[in-house]
Design a protein around this motif. Sequence first.
Motif, PDB file in Angstrom:
ATOM      1  N   ALA A  57      -1.854 -24.164 -18.755  1.00 46.72           N
ATOM      2  CA  ALA A  57      -0.938 -24.325 -19.881  1.00 46.72           C
ATOM      3  C   ALA A  57       0.248 -25.188 -19.491  1.00 46.72           C
ATOM      4  N   MET A  58       0.773 -24.978 -18.289  1.00 42.80           N
ATOM      5  CA  MET A  58       1.891 -25.794 -17.809  1.00 42.80           C
ATOM      6  C   MET A  58       1.449 -27.241 -17.605  1.00 42.80           C
ATOM      7  N   ASN A  59       0.222 -27.427 -17.167  1.00 42.01           N
ATOM      8  CA  ASN A  59      -0.295 -28.780 -16.979  1.00 42.01           C
ATOM      9  C   ASN A  59      -0.395 -29.517 -18.314  1.00 42.01           C
ATOM     10  N   ALA A  60      -0.761 -28.783 -19.374  1.00 42.61           N
ATOM     11  CA  ALA A  60      -0.889 -29.376 -20.698  1.00 42.61           C
ATOM     12  C   ALA A  60       0.423 -29.361 -21.480  1.00 42.61           C
ATOM     13  N   GLY A  61       1.414 -28.623 -20.965  1.00 42.13           N
ATOM     14  CA  GLY A  61       2.685 -28.511 -21.680  1.00 42.13           C
ATOM     15  C   GLY A  61       2.584 -27.668 -22.937  1.00 42.13           C
ATOM     16  N   GLU A  62       1.708 -26.651 -22.936  1.00 42.31           N
ATOM     17  CA  GLU A  62       1.518 -25.784 -24.096  1.00 42.31           C
ATOM     18  C   GLU A  62       2.157 -24.416 -23.866  1.00 42.31           C
ATOM     19  N   ASP A  63       2.956 -23.961 -24.811  1.00 42.02           N
ATOM     20  CA  ASP A  63       3.444 -22.588 -24.776  1.00 42.02           C
ATOM     21  C   ASP A  63       2.270 -21.630 -24.919  1.00 42.02           C
ATOM     22  N   ILE A  64       2.464 -20.390 -24.470  1.00 38.03           N
ATOM     23  CA  ILE A  64       1.391 -19.398 -24.499  1.00 38.03           C
ATOM     24  C   ILE A  64       1.776 -18.240 -25.410  1.00 38.03           C
ATOM     25  N   HIS A  65       0.871 -17.869 -26.290  1.00 40.49           N
ATOM     26  CA  HIS A  65       1.021 -16.674 -27.126  1.00 40.49           C
ATOM     27  C   HIS A  65      -0.087 -15.711 -26.720  1.00 40.49           C
ATOM     28  N   VAL A  66       0.292 -14.508 -26.303  1.00 50.17           N
ATOM     29  CA  VAL A  66      -0.674 -13.522 -25.816  1.00 50.17           C
ATOM     30  C   VAL A  66      -0.776 -12.384 -26.829  1.00 50.17           C
ATOM     31  N   ASP A  67      -1.979 -12.157 -27.349  1.00 48.16           N
ATOM     32  CA  ASP A  67      -2.186 -11.066 -28.306  1.00 48.16           C
ATOM     33  C   ASP A  67      -2.315  -9.711 -27.620  1.00 48.16           C
ATOM     34  N   GLY A  68      -2.849  -9.689 -26.405  1.00 49.26           N
ATOM     35  CA  GLY A  68      -3.097  -8.432 -25.710  1.00 49.26           C
ATOM     36  C   GLY A  68      -1.862  -7.872 -25.029  1.00 49.26           C
ATOM     37  N   VAL A  69      -2.046  -6.764 -24.347  1.00 52.33           N
ATOM     38  CA  VAL A  69      -0.958  -6.091 -23.626  1.00 52.33           C
ATOM     39  C   VAL A  69      -0.739  -6.774 -22.280  1.00 52.33           C
ATOM     40  N   VAL A  70       0.518  -7.101 -21.983  1.00 47.69           N
ATOM     41  CA  VAL A  70       0.890  -7.716 -20.707  1.00 47.69           C
ATOM     42  C   VAL A  70       1.836  -6.780 -19.963  1.00 47.69           C
ATOM     43  N   SER A  71       1.588  -6.602 -18.668  1.00 43.81           N
ATOM     44  CA  SER A  71       2.459  -5.753 -17.859  1.00 43.81           C
ATOM     45  C   SER A  71       3.854  -6.361 -17.766  1.00 43.81           C
ATOM     46  N   GLU A  72       4.846  -5.499 -17.890  1.00 40.20           N
ATOM     47  CA  GLU A  72       6.233  -5.949 -17.997  1.00 40.20           C
ATOM     48  C   GLU A  72       6.674  -6.803 -16.815  1.00 40.20           C
ATOM     49  N   ARG A  73       6.407  -6.354 -15.607  1.00 38.65           N
ATOM     50  CA  ARG A  73       6.859  -7.090 -14.414  1.00 38.65           C
ATOM     51  C   ARG A  73       6.177  -8.445 -14.319  1.00 38.65           C
ATOM     52  N   LEU A  74       4.874  -8.499 -14.599  1.00 44.60           N
ATOM     53  CA  LEU A  74       4.154  -9.770 -14.542  1.00 44.60           C
ATOM     54  C   LEU A  74       4.696 -10.724 -15.604  1.00 44.60           C
ATOM     55  N   TYR A  75       4.936 -10.222 -16.807  1.00 43.68           N
ATOM     56  CA  TYR A  75       5.491 -11.047 -17.883  1.00 43.68           C
ATOM     57  C   TYR A  75       6.840 -11.631 -17.474  1.00 43.68           C
ATOM     58  N   TYR A  76       7.675 -10.796 -16.885  1.00 39.77           N
ATOM     59  CA  TYR A  76       8.995 -11.253 -16.436  1.00 39.77           C
ATOM     60  C   TYR A  76       8.865 -12.343 -15.374  1.00 39.77           C
ATOM     61  N   ASN A  77       8.029 -12.110 -14.370  1.00 43.13           N
ATOM     62  CA  ASN A  77       7.883 -13.071 -13.271  1.00 43.13           C
ATOM     63  C   ASN A  77       7.294 -14.402 -13.736  1.00 43.13           C
ATOM     64  N   LEU A  78       6.252 -14.334 -14.566  1.00 44.36           N
ATOM     65  CA  LEU A  78       5.580 -15.560 -14.985  1.00 44.36           C
ATOM     66  C   LEU A  78       6.396 -16.349 -16.006  1.00 44.36           C
ATOM     67  N   SER A  79       7.290 -15.667 -16.701  1.00 45.98           N
ATOM     68  CA  SER A  79       8.139 -16.361 -17.672  1.00 45.98           C
ATOM     69  C   SER A  79       9.244 -17.172 -17.004  1.00 45.98           C
ATOM     70  N   GLY A  80       9.590 -16.805 -15.773  1.00 44.26           N
ATOM     71  CA  GLY A  80      10.727 -17.446 -15.134  1.00 44.26           C
ATOM     72  C   GLY A  80      10.462 -18.000 -13.749  1.00 44.26           C
ATOM     73  N   MET A  81      10.717 -17.199 -12.732  1.00 42.47           N
ATOM     74  CA  MET A  81      10.724 -17.664 -11.347  1.00 42.47           C
ATOM     75  C   MET A  81       9.408 -18.293 -10.911  1.00 42.47           C
ATOM     76  N   TYR A  82       8.273 -17.697 -11.317  1.00 40.80           N
ATOM     77  CA  TYR A  82       7.005 -18.258 -10.855  1.00 40.80           C
ATOM     78  C   TYR A  82       6.826 -19.694 -11.329  1.00 40.80           C
ATOM     79  N   GLN A  83       7.193 -19.967 -12.563  1.00 39.68           N
ATOM     80  CA  GLN A  83       7.058 -21.335 -13.072  1.00 39.68           C
ATOM     81  C   GLN A  83       7.941 -22.308 -12.291  1.00 39.68           C
ATOM     82  N   SER A  84       9.130 -21.868 -11.907  1.00 36.87           N
ATOM     83  CA  SER A  84      10.024 -22.738 -11.136  1.00 36.87           C
ATOM     84  C   SER A  84       9.410 -23.091  -9.788  1.00 36.87           C
TER      85      SER A  84
END
Length: 388
Positions: A57-84
């Motif tokens: 998604a980052m390679n294509a420059g597309e935002d992500i919409h997730v319909d399913g349940v995402v674990s809070e810590r993973l969501y937090y990490n992938l939304s910020g620091m991991y992408q950096s």
Amino acid sequence: MRLLKPEITERDGTASYSVRVDSEQGVRKLWYRLGGEHAAMISERADAALCALLIPAMNAGEDIHVDGVVSERLYYNLSGMYQSVAKLVMPWLKQVRIRAEHVSPSMARSNGVATGFSAGIDSFCVLGDHHYADPVPGYRLTHLLYSNVGSHGAGDGAERLFRERYERLKPTAERLSLPFIAVNSNLDEFYSGMGFMQTHTPRSTSVAHMLQGGIGRFMYASSLRCADTFVGPSNGSARTEAVTLPLLSSDSLDAFSVGGQYSRVEKTRRVAEIADSYDSLDVCAKAVHAGNCSKCWKCARTLLTLEIAGYIDRYAGTFDLDTYNSARAEYMLKVLRSTELLELEIVQFARDVNFQMPLSTRIAARLDLSRVRAFVGRAKLALGGRSA
């Protein structure tokens, strides 16, 4: 990019986890398949799909919409620091926004402890510390994973090689008395144009997230020393693993790097004391069939280290030593000229144990023939083409 809710199905002895993916590239389905006997380990959360598809998604420059349940810590990490961090390694990636319909605290962490087992130096070293030795109980291996997420190449040949290699390693896993879970996937199709070496960490960790119904700790075999950790432009993700794996974790799946306290030479010598490796060590970078070609850079690097250590004869059953001997001088020359970390280790190891490479190879290494030819060529031009 929209990730629909994961679907878990069982049919004809096979269990699968699949997610429909709607993106600018069209509608596709990401899937993972494994033996039905392991179906209870599959998580209903969308963690695996998000971990797997964030980089595409980052390679294509597309935002992500997730319909399913995402674990809070993973969501937090992938939304910020991991992408950096990912952008520092692959500067062309773009920051994207992740929106999830359901962000939830993680479920209880399972007791299973898993590692990927390819029968290479790194994975056998993990076994040395967390199976053959006397590890802390909560860090003793309970499962081995073997995944098809890009390391076997692309196309139909990749799946054939994946299955051949798995079958070759099954007897070793049986001797270890550990479940050996083969996970097939089409994940590599979503990484078109992106190399496996730069992206293997999130690819492999997505498999562990998919199995977090039975796995709570995922040990990732480090290929480099902790001292070699580096966050910046690189053609591989190994140097960032100590940083990225915690960011790819959730409270119910603890992913972390192991083995970074050893150099490659130390790992190889450690593995040479594990008898189960003698007929199953698999390090090849070029094989089109299960087993070792005995002459590619990975085979040659391993065999030269074993030769210097005095252990090479232990591996006569899994390498063709005649083939290695025919490529040995050329690889030694490469090592002596190299500035790569793992090859510099070999040179130092040879010095430490007073292992003498052939005199002709040492002389050739000192005489960079390409520079000599270039000098002669320039001299001829300066003399108007006349012989010097």
